[in-house]
Design a protein around this motif. Structure first.
Motif, PDB file in Angstrom:
ATOM      1  N   GLU A   1       0.828  -1.198   0.000  1.00  0.00           N
ATOM      2  CA  GLU A   1       0.000   0.000   0.000  1.00  0.00           C
ATOM      3  C   GLU A   1       0.867   1.255   0.000  1.00  0.00           C
ATOM      4  N   SER A   2       0.218   2.405  -0.169  1.00  0.00           N
ATOM      5  CA  SER A   2       0.870   3.717  -0.115  1.00  0.00           C
ATOM      6  C   SER A   2       1.911   3.918  -1.208  1.00  0.00           C
ATOM      7  N   HIS A   3       1.644   3.347  -2.371  1.00  0.00           N
ATOM      8  CA  HIS A   3       2.527   3.508  -3.522  1.00  0.00           C
ATOM      9  C   HIS A   3       1.891   4.468  -4.530  1.00  0.00           C
ATOM     10  N   PRO A   4       2.670   4.891  -5.540  1.00  0.00           N
ATOM     11  CA  PRO A   4       2.135   5.891  -6.469  1.00  0.00           C
ATOM     12  C   PRO A   4       0.843   5.493  -7.165  1.00  0.00           C
ATOM     13  N   SER A   5       0.672   4.190  -7.441  1.00  0.00           N
ATOM     14  CA  SER A   5      -0.546   3.761  -8.126  1.00  0.00           C
ATOM     15  C   SER A   5      -0.940   2.364  -7.682  1.00  0.00           C
TER      16      SER A   5
ATOM     17  N   VAL B   1      13.888  -6.609 -17.810  1.00  0.00           N
ATOM     18  CA  VAL B   1      13.758  -6.355 -16.370  1.00  0.00           C
ATOM     19  C   VAL B   1      12.462  -5.591 -16.129  1.00  0.00           C
ATOM     20  N   PRO B   2      11.341  -6.293 -15.933  1.00  0.00           N
ATOM     21  CA  PRO B   2      10.071  -5.591 -15.731  1.00  0.00           C
ATOM     22  C   PRO B   2       9.835  -5.208 -14.269  1.00  0.00           C
ATOM     23  N   ASN B   3       9.616  -3.914 -14.047  1.00  0.00           N
ATOM     24  CA  ASN B   3       9.140  -3.387 -12.753  1.00  0.00           C
ATOM     25  C   ASN B   3       9.899  -3.940 -11.551  1.00  0.00           C
ATOM     26  N   LEU B   4      11.212  -3.972 -11.629  1.00  0.00           N
ATOM     27  CA  LEU B   4      12.021  -4.498 -10.521  1.00  0.00           C
ATOM     28  C   LEU B   4      12.178  -3.398  -9.476  1.00  0.00           C
ATOM     29  N   TYR B   5      11.069  -3.085  -8.824  1.00  0.00           N
ATOM     30  CA  TYR B   5      10.982  -2.003  -7.841  1.00  0.00           C
ATOM     31  C   TYR B   5      12.026  -2.151  -6.750  1.00  0.00           C
ATOM     32  N   LEU B   6      12.133  -3.340  -6.166  1.00  0.00           N
ATOM     33  CA  LEU B   6      13.142  -3.611  -5.138  1.00  0.00           C
ATOM     34  C   LEU B   6      14.292  -4.370  -5.779  1.00  0.00           C
ATOM     35  N   VAL B   7      15.509  -3.839  -5.607  1.00  0.00           N
ATOM     36  CA  VAL B   7      16.684  -4.527  -6.130  1.00  0.00           C
ATOM     37  C   VAL B   7      17.880  -4.187  -5.257  1.00  0.00           C
TER      38      VAL B   7
END
Length: 687
Positions: A419-423, A463-469
């Motif tokens: 939760e609490s993310h941009p979208s 590399v799709p949507n690798l938010y955490l790396v």
């Protein structure tokens, strides 16, 4: 410690495995003899038994009755059918939960989940663990050297329903896991950012699981709880495995659930513990592209197996029972689905289940022997598939080669979808599936790899949507490109480190230098109001105000407040190329973009006919081309060789009838050792 085991070895003859879940306890013993006769007719050589057998084997505490299981295993052995023997611990018997209700799992709001379904236990419960291991010891001691035994099956689909338990026992176990990870509270407070909202801890006893709160929870606390929960279930697997190995030398595994709706186990961490990588997969009609998701799951399972053959432990002959609309499979669909898994690296195909149940919540789940019996299309297809596997036996041990890798992370999935993310409209697995489907539509075979995996055997990494790396995992991708590789990175990647801490200095964080750009703000889009790009195609869900540093624009926005700003870019980095996709592209545009990147990277590509899926396995000095026609029209594909299912020679081209599969042992000069032609650094670190 995992041991070297081949899937084909489980067949007893080195053939491909063909099997099922078998639940003889649901049937009168008079049915068993007929079951075994039909199994032989179909070509079944491995059956999973005792998956939910606890209450049958131990009807009262400490009272064990093995007569029924003895008879079943002996009957199977007499008929040359091997057994994948369950430990029986996947669901607790009623006497155990009645005597010890404290072992029941609790949800985030503190309410208990009661018996009556399955997996009614807390994974951290010492009471559950004690009784489960006592059962395993009895089963292992009795059957560890039984002639039918070919594989041990720990529990069943661990964590399918009870992966996250928030009870007090879990809380104490979570604190122990945190102590081992952080060693002291200062390190934990720093990692969790507890300076925010006065969350600082001064004693370990103050820490709880992320139970339901009045506001948003601490994201790193939630992320660590996901990690802990995955590790806790793996620890239970290890405990059962240790008991089995004390009594038996037979290989041990459990069935993974690599699927769109299952996300709570980090199977990259689990895979090294398995003697055989096994997966359960069911076609998911809730998805827009269930066939592409099937292929993705198969490729991911092959990645978990480090490129080696793997076992499909469960799939369905037809409908399942747990989707909103449970749709039976059409003509040829079961065989197409099955051979897709085979094409993508499986050396064994098994079903849930052998004979359709007459009672219970799964009574409308399909089976190899349906309610209609053997005078049915399902049974005829089951026999045909068994015959097909016999004709394809030479494929056992062969592998799949790919020039393209796709990075996929359960850990990033957990973090991305908080939760609490941009979208809230952007979901990790949907973006992964979109990237994979674009490659699938382009006819490009993909290896699915973990973050940080070696990449030198590939030409292109997606590399799709690798938010955490992690920093070192990001460096692996950058180094790959700097050394001459190509990468396509999509939006919301590289944003946070392993502690959910945002990397300052502008987005996309860890990949700014690689991609040659910087953005300061995110501008999520209403799904109902996409923007338009300068090629006339839509851009949906996401946009950014991108400032180029060394990159060049490939596509730009033609509408919206950032008209003229780049949406897709390309950057020369070292001797390689890095592409950035800063929005959600139309599927066809994304396919064309990835195809363009692949061609530029030197990935061999060929014309793809609509509805015709092509995959190649290699080994034994040969290549084996699978042609799977999902369409309603016949397709012709240029190839030379021998078609194995019909035993017909192929000169110049083979016709694949609508809805059919053809497998051609090709006449080709392409290398069969898995190397990529012309790439000097293609090595053995693909995974």
């Amino acid at each position: 410690m995992a041991q070297e085991t081949t899937v084909a070895g489980l067949s007893g003859s080195g053939d491909l495995v063909y099997g099922c879940d078998y639940n003889p306890e649901q049937w009168d013993p008079s049915v068993w003899v007929e079951d075994v006769r039909l199994m032989r007719e179909a070509g079944v050589n491995l059956v999973a038994v005792n998956i939910f057998g606890w209450a049958e084997l131990e009807p009262e505490p400490g009272v064990f009755r093995f007569e029924t299981l003895d008879a079943v295993l002996d009957l199977l052995a007499e008929n040359g059918i091997g057994v994948n023997l369950g430990t029986g611990t996947s669901s607790t018997p009623a006497w155990l939960t009645t005597a010890h209700p404290e072992l029941l799992p609790r949800t985030a709001d503190g309410t208990a989940r009661w018996p009556g379904g399955r997996q009614a236990f807390c994974p951290s419960s010492p009471v559950y663990r004690e009784h489960a291991l006592a059962l395993v010891a009895q089963v292992a001691a009795r059957y560890g050297s039984h002639p039918a035994l070919r594989l041990w099956h720990v529990s069943n689909e661990l964590g399918c329903h009870n992966s996250l338990c928030y009870c007090d026992v879990s809380a104490e176990a979570f604190r122990g896991w945190l102590r081992a990870r952080y060693e002291n509270l200062d390190a934990l407070n720093a990692a969790w950012g507890t300076a925010f909202w006065s969350q600082r801890y001064s004693g370990w006893e103050q820490i709880l699981p992320p139970r339901l709160t009045l506001s948003a929870t601490n994201p790193t606390q939630t992320l660590d709880f996901n990690r802990f929960s995955s590790d806790e279930l793996l620890a239970h697997y290890a405990a059962e495995e240790a008991v089995l190995r004390a009594h038996s030398t037979v290989p041990v595994t459990t069935n993974f659930m690599v699927a769109a709706h299952i996300r709570n186990q980090d199977y990259w961490a689990w895979a090294p513990s398995m003697d055989v990588i096994a997966n359960d997969h069911y076609l998911d009609h809730r998805l827009d592209a269930p066939l592409a998701e099937l292929a993705f799951a198969a490729d991911t399972t092959r990645g978990l197996a480090q490129g080696r053959p793997w076992l499909l432990m469960e799939h369905s002959t037809g409908a399942v029972n747990w989707q909103p609309r449970n749709i039976a499979k059409g003509p040829g669909e079961m065989i197409r689905n099955s051979l897709t898994h085979l094409a993508r690296g499986a050396d064994g195909l098994c079903f849930f289940q052998w004979r359709a149940s007459l009672q219970g919540s799964e009574k409308f789940h399909s089976a190899m022997v349906p309610h209609a019996g053997t005078d049915s299309q399902v049974w005829r297809d089951v026999v045909e598939l068994g015959s097909s596997l016999a004709r394809l036996r030479e494929l056992a041990g062969t592998t799949v080669h790919a020039d393209v890798a796709l990075v996929f992370s359960w850990e990033a999935w957990w973090a991305h979808d908080q939760e609490s993310h941009p979208s809230g409209d952007v979901r990790y697995i949907e973006q992964v599936h979109a990237a994979y489907k674009a490659l699938w539509d382009a006819g490009i075979t993909v290896d699915v790899v973990a973050p940080g995996a070696g990449l030198s055997a590939y030409r292109l990494v997606v590399v799709p949507n690798l938010y955490l790396v992690r920093d070192d995992h990001a460096a692996t991708i950058s180094d790959f490109v700097a050394g001459g590789g190509s990468a396509v990175v999509t939006f919301f990647s590289g944003i946070v480190d392993e502690n959910e801490r945002v990397r300052p200095g502008g987005y996309p964080g860890a990949f700014r230098e690689l991609l040659g750009l910087r953005s300061e703000e995110f501008f999520p889009l209403d799904p109902a109001h996409p923007l338009t790009l300068d090629n006339g195609s839509p851009a949906s869900l996401w946009s950014e105000a991108v400032r180029l540093t060394t990159a060049e624009a490939v596509l730009s926005y033609a509408t919206g407040q950032h008209t003229g700003s780049p949406a897709v870019t390309r950057n020369r980095f070292g001797t390689g190329t890095a592409w950035y996709v800063g929005t959600v592209l139309d599927g066809g545009v994304l396919k064309d973009l990835l195809l363009r990147a692949a061609v530029a990277a030197g990935v061999p590509v060929s014309d793809v006919q609509s509805g015709l899926e092509t995959v190649t396995r290699r080994g034994n000095g040969h290549e084996y081309l699978f042609l799977i026609n999902h369409g309603t029209e016949d397709r012709k594909h240029r190839v030379n060789g021998l078609e194995l299912l019909t035993a017909e020679a192929v000169a110049d081209a083979v016709v694949v009838p609508a809805g059919a599969v053809r497998v051609v042992r090709t006449t080709s000069s392409t290398p069969t050792d898995g190397s990529a032609p012309g790439r000097k650094d293609a090595g053995n670190d693909r995974h």
